[in-house]
Write a protein that holds these residues in place. Structure first.
Motif, PDB file in Angstrom:
ATOM      1  N   UNK A 199     -58.649  24.796  28.255  1.00  0.00           N
ATOM      2  CA  UNK A 199     -59.603  24.047  27.446  1.00  0.00           C
ATOM      3  C   UNK A 199     -60.885  24.838  27.192  1.00  0.00           C
ATOM      4  N   UNK A 200     -61.036  25.968  27.819  1.00  0.00           N
ATOM      5  CA  UNK A 200     -62.263  26.759  27.668  1.00  0.00           C
ATOM      6  C   UNK A 200     -62.384  27.330  26.256  1.00  0.00           C
ATOM      7  N   UNK A 201     -63.607  27.616  25.802  1.00  0.00           N
ATOM      8  CA  UNK A 201     -63.782  28.224  24.469  1.00  0.00           C
ATOM      9  C   UNK A 201     -63.355  29.682  24.473  1.00  0.00           C
ATOM     10  N   UNK A 202     -62.983  30.177  23.299  1.00  0.00           N
ATOM     11  CA  UNK A 202     -62.595  31.583  23.136  1.00  0.00           C
ATOM     12  C   UNK A 202     -63.832  32.391  22.778  1.00  0.00           C
ATOM     13  N   UNK A 203     -64.074  33.452  23.543  1.00  0.00           N
ATOM     14  CA  UNK A 203     -65.193  34.360  23.262  1.00  0.00           C
ATOM     15  C   UNK A 203     -64.746  35.357  22.198  1.00  0.00           C
ATOM     16  N   UNK A 204     -65.367  35.291  21.024  1.00  0.00           N
ATOM     17  CA  UNK A 204     -64.943  36.173  19.925  1.00  0.00           C
ATOM     18  C   UNK A 204     -65.111  37.647  20.268  1.00  0.00           C
TER      19      UNK A 204
END
Length: 381
Positions: A15-20
């Protein structure tokens, strides 16, 4: 390593955000997350069930392998490491496993786990993995193919952990092994394996204060790079390092002679902007060593290369600013494309400023060389 006690990847962890900045995939990040979730669902359906119910005897570890690859693309190296550990557990303890049957796959999983641990800067655990690969290399062909890299990483990890004397011993062993392979193959010149092993050995010697020995090993590395095709940049870098070590070990005359001789050899070699910083360093060092004429030659070359580098960065930045197609990629949202453009422009500006500062520094050194050369001529006259 305690794989049996390792935590496993759970759906909530995705569920964590993706670091671009860390994303390594080719498709949109949201698609890669969806694929990872689908793979994890397949893994969850097989966990805790008898292998007899799996589609194939190796279905679970293979699915874990694919999951780890997706997690690596997402930049979630900590989760990729968990998937790799679970994969290793299954290969080692599953009912279908027989001694040696899956060793090649275990080696592949260990190498991938090592990369994940390095990304997470978990040096102790990475060292354990490397040591295991080296133990397996005594009996497994796949592990033997990994052994040269494993020895290099063992040395590097020991250094990062502050175990400097062990790092020296590890590097010396790597050099011995590389020389032995060359001798057995009847090769007449140093291999890349030996060159890299010697470089690591010299660095380790320098770290423990054995600078004169480090300079001697660096001289061997420099000679080896000279004999390799298209290795002028590496040769120059090693010249910079070697001459610095000669100076620090009190061998100033040898340092000056080493640089002057190399500059003579380089007269007909191709120059490019990657060499700019090294030429600057050599010019400054020769000036300190009392060779203003040679320092002037090196500094002039440094300015020429730094100026070309600055102009190239300035031109690329202008092209980037003028690009009207930055929002034409239908695979991504407008907001994502705008953020990516901002990041590219910001990075480009930093590169331009850095290149311009490097040129400024090179010009200052050139000015000092010109002044010193003029003084020398006046005194001689």
């Amino acid at each position: 390593m305690n794989e049996l006690d390792a935590e496993v990847v759970q759906p909530a962890m995705l569920e964590r955000p993706v670091d671009s900045a860390r994303y390594r995939g080719l498709a949109r990040p949201d698609k890669t997350v969806r694929w990872a979730r689908n793979e994890l669902e397949q893994v969850g359906q097989m966990r805790g069930r008898s292998p007899d119910t799996w589609p194939t005897p190796t279905a679970l570890p293979e699915s874990l392998d694919r999951l780890a690859e997706r997690l690596t693309e997402l930049g979630w190296d900590d989760l990729a490491g968990l998937a790799r550990r679970e994969e290793l557990v299954v290969y080692r303890t599953g009912p279908a496993a027989r001694p040696g049957l899956f060793t090649d796959r275990i080696v592949r999983a260990l190498a991938a786990l090592h990369r994940s641990l390095m990304e997470c800067e978990r040096w102790e655990e990475a060292l354990e993995v490397v040591e295991e690969l080296l133990r397996l290399s005594k009996s497994n062909r796949s592990a033997r193919a990994q052994a040269p890299d494993a020895r290099y990483w063992r040395t590097l990890l020991l250094t990062r952990l502050g175990r400097d004397q062990e790092a020296v011993e590890s590097a010396a062993e790597a050099v011995t092994k590389a020389r032995g392979r060359l001798q057995n193959a009847g090769a007449g010149s140093a291999s890349f394996e030996l060159i890299h092993a010697l470089t690591a050995y010299a660095d380790c010697l320098d770290t423990v204060g054995r600078v004169a020995e480090a300079a001697e090993v660096s001289a061997e590395v420099m000679a080896a790079w000279w004999r390799q095709a298209d290795s002028t940049v590496r040769f120059l870098h090693t010249l910079d390092v070697c001459s610095d070590r000669l100076v620090r070990s009190g061998q100033t005359e040898q340092a000056r002679a080493c640089i002057v001789e190399a500059m003579g050899k380089l007269r007909f070699r191709k120059r490019d902007t990657y060499q700019a910083r090294v030429w600057h360093n050599l010019g400054a060092r020769l000036l300190v060593l009392g060779a203003p004429k040679e320092a002037l030659t090196a500094s002039e070359e440094a300015v020429r290369l730094h100026r070309a580098k600055a102009r190239a960065h300035q031109e690329r930045h202008r092209e980037l600013e003028a690009d009207d197609d930055w929002d034409d990629d239908h695979r991504y949202s407008q907001m994502y494309l705008l953020e990516r453009r901002r990041e590219k422009l910001d990075t480009s500006r930093k590169e331009v400023r850095r290149a311009e500062q490097d040129l400024h520094d090179a010009l200052l050194t050139l000015s000092a060389c010109e002044e010193s050369t003029l003084t020398s001529r006046t005194e001689a006259g």
